[in-house]
Structure formats: C-alpha cells, structure tokens
Motif scaffolding. Structure first.
Motif, mmCIF file in Angstrom:
data_model
loop_
_atom_site.group_PDB
_atom_site.id
_atom_site.type_symbol
_atom_site.label_atom_id
_atom_site.label_comp_id
_atom_site.label_asym_id
_atom_site.label_seq_id
_atom_site.Cartn_x
_atom_site.Cartn_y
_atom_site.Cartn_z
ATOM 1 N N CYS A 59 1.083 -1.688 -0.304
ATOM 2 C CA CYS A 59 -0.009 0.306 -0.505
ATOM 3 C C CYS A 59 0.603 1.740 -0.449
ATOM 4 O O CYS A 59 1.711 1.326 0.204
ATOM 5 C CB CYS A 59 -0.801 0.069 1.341
ATOM 6 S SG CYS A 59 -1.782 1.919 1.752
ATOM 7 N N PHE A 104 0.505 4.841 0.835
ATOM 8 C CA PHE A 104 -0.060 4.750 2.227
ATOM 9 C C PHE A 104 0.727 4.547 3.703
ATOM 10 O O PHE A 104 1.296 5.073 4.102
ATOM 11 C CB PHE A 104 -1.189 5.227 2.494
ATOM 12 C CG PHE A 104 -1.893 6.043 1.396
ATOM 13 C CD1 PHE A 104 -1.827 7.691 1.016
ATOM 14 C CD2 PHE A 104 -2.898 5.004 0.009
ATOM 15 C CE1 PHE A 104 -2.547 8.338 0.753
ATOM 16 C CE2 PHE A 104 -3.575 6.267 -0.386
ATOM 17 C CZ PHE A 104 -3.427 7.122 -0.864
ATOM 18 N N CYS A 105 0.233 2.850 3.770
ATOM 19 C CA CYS A 105 1.188 2.465 5.372
ATOM 20 C C CYS A 105 1.943 1.404 4.821
ATOM 21 O O CYS A 105 3.076 0.857 5.754
ATOM 22 C CB CYS A 105 -0.296 2.225 5.872
ATOM 23 S SG CYS A 105 -1.433 -0.201 4.988
ATOM 24 N N HIS A 160 -9.298 -2.277 0.737
ATOM 25 C CA HIS A 160 -7.749 -1.457 2.059
ATOM 26 C C HIS A 160 -8.187 0.206 1.931
ATOM 27 O O HIS A 160 -8.069 0.578 3.396
ATOM 28 C CB HIS A 160 -6.288 -2.294 2.114
ATOM 29 C CG HIS A 160 -5.907 -1.523 2.452
ATOM 30 N ND1 HIS A 160 -5.353 -2.025 4.377
ATOM 31 C CD2 HIS A 160 -4.392 -0.582 1.999
ATOM 32 C CE1 HIS A 160 -4.164 -0.876 4.193
ATOM 33 N NE2 HIS A 160 -3.643 -0.712 3.280
HETATM 34 ZN ZN LIG Z 1 -2.609 1.335 4.132
#
Ligand SMILES: [Zn+2]
Length: 69
Positions: free
Chosen positions: A56, A58-59, A68
């Motif tokens: 991902c 973002f994370c 997600h």
């Molecule tokens: Zn994420």
C-alpha cells in the motif's frame, strides 16, 4: 425535444457531492472513480499486467486494494 432524446438515468445519492462547487475538480473525479470502483489500485493494475510494488502506498503494510483504501 433535446431533453426527450437524452437517456434518463436514476439519480444517485453521491450526485450532490460531485456537483458541490467548492470541491476541486480533481477530487470530484477521484470520487467519481471510487464510487464506480474504478480506482487504479495495485490489485487492478496487476490484473491487466502492470508490474508495480504490491505494498500500500500509504501504510506499506499490505496489498493495496479498493477495500483497504
Ligand atoms: Zn494502507
């Protein structure tokens, strides 16, 4: 005559969000894609053969999917 020739679609709940004037056009477009489940997530890109990092953006924890995000 013109309005009679245009196809009539049912109004959707998110219509007012996309037509709100203070929202930037870019975000309206992203919302429109998200509502139709057409965001270019990693799992969708992999289905059409595009190689991208699977984590991902973002994370970094898991595969980037629509659910997600
Ligand atoms: Zn994420």
């Amino acid at each position: 005559m013109y309005t009679n020739l245009m196809p009539q679609y049912p109004k959707v709940e998110w219509r007012s969000c996309t037509l709100h004037s203070c929202v930037h056009q870019r975000f309206k477009f992203i919302l429109w894609l998200a509502v139709q489940n057409r965001l270019e997530t990693v799992d969708r890109l992999m289905k059409i053969g595009i190689q991208v990092p699977t984590d991902c953006a973002f994370c970094g924890a898991t595969l980037e999917t629509f659910d997600h995000l």
